[in-house]
Write a protein that holds these residues in place. Structure first.
Motif: not given
Length: 222
Positions: A191-212
């Motif tokens: 759950s992302l509920t405990p992370c409401t004040g954090r950015s998506l990336r800080e909350a662990g949501v991952e994005f590919d560095a090359d393609s985005g």
């Protein structure tokens, strides 16, 4: 098999690949990711290609000599053929395509090919494939899970936008009248509920560095 995407309200809302009688083996999910089943039944996903869009022709080809499949976009391979997991020789394989069950989705089966593809020529098209950029700023994917599964692309910067801002944007899109408590988000089984004040990336949501491209969807349970 090739399909022309005429209308796709759910962002990348398709699965295209090959499976056997028991499960899906290797497939492309329409959001620039390929999924491959391991011998122990686990699923591995990685960035591959790009989002499919309305007007695209998407296809899958089986390379029998190498027991691999190729994923085509507008007549060219988006990458090298993808190997299938080790299977008994007698295993029966089949192509499959699935779409999110969303009103107005329209797809056309392409029936114009009259002769078999030349596999060598098709493999050579990998070198000519150039991924398109994501349209505008719509790069954060949130998928509603369940029978009404559908993916939305949000115009948010994952380095700046917080989880609560993502909740508010989904509440707006779904016309929840600002009731963000009704937007329960999760990622990678947590759950992302405990992370409401954090950015998506800080909350662990991952994005590919090359393609985005987002490596896994944020999930929402309605």
């Amino acid at each position: 098999r090739e399909f022309e995407i005429e209308c796709l309200p759910s962002v990348g809302g398709m699965q295209l690949g090959i499976g056997n009688e028991a499960s899906q083996l290797t497939w492309f999910d329409g959001c620039g990711r390929v999924h491959m089943a391991s011998q122990c039944g686990e699923e591995n996903a990685r960035v591959f290609g790009e989002w499919v869009r309305e007007g695209d022709v998407v296809g899958v080809c089986y390379f029998a000599p190498w027991r691999a499949i190729g994923i085509m976009l507008n007549g060219v391979l988006m990458g090298p053929p993808l190997p299938l997991p080790e299977l008994p020789e007698a295993t029966r394989l089949h192509f499959f395509v699935r779409f999110d069950v969303v009103k107005e989705t329209q797809v056309r089966l392409i029936r114009t090919r009259k002769v078999p593809l030349n596999l060598g020529t098709l493999i050579d098209t990998v070198s000519s494939y150039v991924p398109r950029k994501i349209d505008g700023d719509r790069r954060v994917l949130v998928r509603i899970v369940g029978p009404d599964s559908r993916a939305y692309a949000l115009a948010l910067d994952p380095d700046i936008a917080t989880v609560s801002e993502t909740q508010r944007e989904m509440a707006r899109l779904l016309r929840y009248d600002g009731w963000i408590e009704g937007v329960e988000l999760g990622f990678a089984g947590k759950s992302l509920t405990p992370c409401t004040g954090r950015s998506l990336r800080e909350a662990g949501v991952e994005f590919d560095a090359d393609s985005g491209l987002q490596i896994r969807d944020i999930q929402m349970v309605p």
